[in-house]
Design an enzyme around this catalytic site. Structure first.
Site, PDB file in Angstrom:
ATOM      1  N   ASP A 134      96.024  12.820  18.551  1.00 46.60           N
ATOM      2  CA  ASP A 134      97.126  13.784  18.570  1.00 46.60           C
ATOM      3  C   ASP A 134      97.174  14.585  17.271  1.00 46.60           C
ATOM      4  O   ASP A 134      96.518  14.242  16.275  1.00 46.60           O
ATOM      5  CB  ASP A 134      98.445  13.045  18.805  1.00 46.60           C
ATOM      6  CG  ASP A 134      99.417  13.827  19.687  1.00 46.60           C
ATOM      7  OD1 ASP A 134      99.288  15.069  19.761  1.00 46.60           O
ATOM      8  OD2 ASP A 134     100.301  13.194  20.295  1.00 46.60           O
TER       9      ASP A 134
ATOM     10  N   ASP B  66     102.434  18.576  27.047  1.00 45.47           N
ATOM     11  CA  ASP B  66     103.260  17.372  26.992  1.00 45.47           C
ATOM     12  C   ASP B  66     104.214  17.262  28.178  1.00 45.47           C
ATOM     13  O   ASP B  66     104.881  16.234  28.319  1.00 45.47           O
ATOM     14  CB  ASP B  66     104.067  17.343  25.691  1.00 45.47           C
ATOM     15  CG  ASP B  66     103.296  16.721  24.539  1.00 45.47           C
ATOM     16  OD1 ASP B  66     102.238  16.120  24.790  1.00 45.47           O
ATOM     17  OD2 ASP B  66     103.753  16.836  23.383  1.00 45.47           O
TER      18      ASP B  66
END
Length: 731
Positions: free
Chosen positions: A464, A530
């Site tokens: 990430d 997301d």
């Protein structure tokens, strides 16, 4: 090749010609100046010496009034000295003296490719300006064209490089522009405008591509769509600051109405070259099609699938634990989740954020990549052993480039931050960036990650990157640090993969904030967004697919109510949307009902059945007049099988959708058409043909279409087509 046994890469009278898959590029290196791109786009055929002379002739323009006294051409590196008054491809200064090169061609070499296409390498130089440039053009067998430049300083003093960009000509027919923008959880939103006189410049200054990245900038004929029009596209394969540009001047070059291109965005002082030092641009990737955006995507997808490192085994069904447990890590809860996951067909379990020291929220712990002994007193082994005992692979979430101020690493090495000496930038998710331009930072992270992968025999890392980079400064020099940080990231990923060749990595950047072909040289998939809201994902994945094939795009079934939008979406639609990617789940399955678990098991079985088709076939998208619905699908390369998704996004003012054409089919074949009940809405009573077998020619399905069911917003259906006969005798 077209009507000749001559190679698809050759030089004719000083002109290099590359041809592949119906496209071509023609570069003239015969003049005294820098090489000129005479053509890029449709295949011009097998050119003879007289054809080349004619192409030069028809590309020459009459000198107008109030202009340079000689005709001028667009070169591979357009500059003021050539007559170009747009953005210079090469810009900078040496000790305050402006760099105004007039490059001349020193050498031009052509090499054919083994499967079509080939490469052109051009050496140019200006000894007076003290620069030498090598330009590489590679036409792939798919018709994708990749370009990069390398500049070397050949004179004393420091050459401060402001820009080195790759630009190609586009014709006047390219009258419209389309690119993408967006934000967190709303990535890949298309925007269209006329390709008028002036400059369309998209700059990304986020230290990563960003959620608003153009991804692919397209110029096309009026009204171009997925299935219609001629298009020219460009993508900058770089994971840091970048530029995409489309420019058209009133003073046309002889062979170009405008230019399309881009490169790395260089900050002041970021690249300074002493004599003998060089700077190499990222690859800039171009695609052309006379069959709309689907044709452009097909070239890109086939190019990506031809790479040596492209994933070549079935993409496993993933369960990621983030929206299931968040930071609440508990061995009993997670093993129970793993038990259910294995029963419904999950093949890889990924433990997301919250496993490392001090990580009970997003306010602490980043940088301390050791297992939290309070939560996991025996380490992660009890969980990873349990997961492997169920027959699943194991993955782990990391965010190596970032650090929380509340961490042992930040306290021990505040000098490792990517920030100015006298201040830190504003926090973002309570974190700051580490400076991967420092070798000691890369070495530290490599050691920590290598230890984790080795100890737990990890199959997968979810990598990430949860913030943009602000005031990114390399502290040892005070220079801008984004360029060095990106190169350090590449070194870190390359070495980790070298040590663990079976390790797969996902590029996640708070969702789709870092999607580019350079990061995908080092990773195996991206996380498109997301948001797992299937309605939002329909558009996000549709436009991410401009660049990437489905197997490179993670797509998960979330819970009944979306974590990011609060929308309730039917399970059938959530499964349908996730099917068209590298599929998985992000849901606490311990809260699901028996009926829901049965539906999920049907979804994973269907994905396993279809993934060979989904991850090798051609992506197709229909241009519907009804903007409230989407039709997209995947057709086998040989036309032998296809699947299509029809999704209603919003309600329609019309009572029913009518017949919808199914694009990309082989008109000579007959197909058996049926709805797959494993995903989508139950609509067998709402459309007449679905209740009984339907067999139709591909020509009818593609040109006339089939009646689609009446759906509520947020509902969809899946059509599966299989061949009945090899050919349709009436086609």
């Amino acid at each position: 090749m077209v009507g000749s046994d001559r190679p698809a890469a050759r030089v004719v009278d000083g002109v290099a010609v590359l041809r592949a898959a119906g496209s071509s590029v023609v570069v003239d290196g015969s003049g005294a100046g820098a090489p000129r791109v005479l053509h890029w786009g449709a295949d011009v055929g097998d050119l003879s010496a007289s054809d080349v002379a004619g192409l030069r002739h028809v590309s020459s323009a009459r000198v107008p009034h109030s202009a340079l006294d000689e005709d001028w051409w667009l070169t591979l590196l357009p500059a003021e000295g050539d007559g170009w008054l747009g953005r210079p491809a090469l810009a900078g200064h040496r000790d305050g003296v402006a760099l105004l090169p007039r490059l001349g061609t020193a050498a031009l070499d052509v090499s054919p490719g083994s499967d079509g296409g080939g490469t052109i390498v051009v050496a140019s130089r200006d000894d007076g300006a003290g620069v030498a440039v090598t330009s590489e053009l590679a036409l792939e067998p798919s018709g994708v064209l990749r370009l990069r430049h390398t500049v070397t300083s050949t004179a004393p003093g420091l050459l401060d490089l402001d820009a080195l960009e790759v630009l190609l000509p586009v014709p006047a027919d390219a009258s419209e522009l389309l690119d993408l923008t967006g934000r967190w959880c709303r990535e890949r939103s298309p925007q269209r405008q006329p390709f008028s006189l002036g400059t369309r410049l998209r700059e990304g200054r986020r230290g990563r591509g960003g959620h608003d990245a153009p991804l692919l900038m397209l110029a096309g004929t009026e009204g171009f769509g997925f299935r219609r029009g001629e298009v020219w596209g460009v993508h900058v394969a770089w994971s840091g600051d970048q530029r995409h540009v489309a420019e058209r001047l009133p003073e046309r070059a002889g062979q170009a109405a405008g230019v399309l291109g881009g490169g790395e965005l260089l900050r002041p002082g970021e690249v300074r070259l002493a004599e003998g030092e060089r700077y190499e641009t990222p690859w800039v990737v171009f695609t052309w099609s006379d069959r709309g955006m689907d044709g452009a995507s097909r070239r890109l997808h086939r190019f990506l699938r031809s790479r040596p490192g492209h994933p070549d085994r079935p993409r496993p069904v993933v369960l990621n634990t983030w929206e299931a447990v968040y930071f609440d890590h508990d061995l009993g809860r997670l093993t129970a989740l793993a038990d259910i996951a294995a029963r419904v067909g999950v093949e890889r379990l990924v433990l997301d954020d919250g496993w490392f020291r001090g990580r009970r929220s997003d306010r602490a712990g980043l940088g301390d990549w050791t297992v939290d002994g309070e939560v996991w007193p025996s380490g992660l082994h009890p969980l990873t052993d349990h997961v492997r005992g169920l027959g699943m692979e194991v993955g782990l979430w990391v965010e190596p480039e970032m650090v929380n101020p509340d961490s042992d690493l930040a306290r021990a090495h505040p000098d490792w931050l990517l920030t100015a000496r006298d201040r830190t930038p504003p926090a973002w998710r309570h974190q700051h960036a580490l400076d991967l331009g420092r070798p000691e930072v890369v070495d530290h992270l490599l050691g920590a990650l290598d230890a984790l992968v080795t100890e737990y025999r990890l199959d997968f890392l979810k990598w990430d990157h949860n913030r943009d980079l602000h005031e990114s400064v390399h502290r040892p020099t005070g220079a801008a640090g984004g360029h060095g940080h990106t190169l350090g990231l590449y070194r870190l990923l390359d070495e980790l993969r070298r040590r663990h060749p079976g390790l797969e990595i996902e590029s996640c950047a708070s969702g789709g904030g870092r999607i580019d072909l350079a990061i995908l040289e080092r990773t195996d998939r991206v996380w498109a967004s997301d948001t797992n809201d299937a309605v939002e994902r329909e558009a996000i994945q549709r436009w991410t697919g401009l660049l990437l094939p489905p197997e490179l795009v993670g797509s998960h079934v979330g819970g009944p109510v979306s974590h990011t939008t609060g929308r309730h979406v039917e399970l059938g639609t959530r499964c349908l949307t996730a099917l068209f990617g590298h599929a998985g789940l992000e849901w606490d399955l311990t809260t699901a009902s028996p009926a829901e678990l049965e539906r999920v098991a049907g979804f994973t079985a269907l994905y396993s059945e279809l993934r060979a088709l989904l991850h090798t076939g051609d992506v197709v998208r229909a241009d519907l007049p009804d903007g409230g619905a989407h039709v997209h699908g995947v057709v086998a390369v040989d036309g032998s099988e296809a699947v299509y998704s029809y999704v209603r996004l919003v309600s329609s003012p019309e009572t029913h959708p009518g017949r919808v054409r199914l694009p990309g089919l082989d008109g000579r074949r007959r197909y058996d058409v049926r709805l797959r009940a494993e995903v989508g809405a139950d609509v067998t009573e709402l459309t007449g043909w679905a209740a009984e077998p339907l067999t139709m020619p591909g020509s009818v399905l593609g040109q006339v279409g089939v009646q689609m069911p009446v759906l509520l917003p947020g509902q969809g259906v899946l059509l599966h087509l299989r061949p009945v006969l090899t050919e349709c005798p009436n086609a």
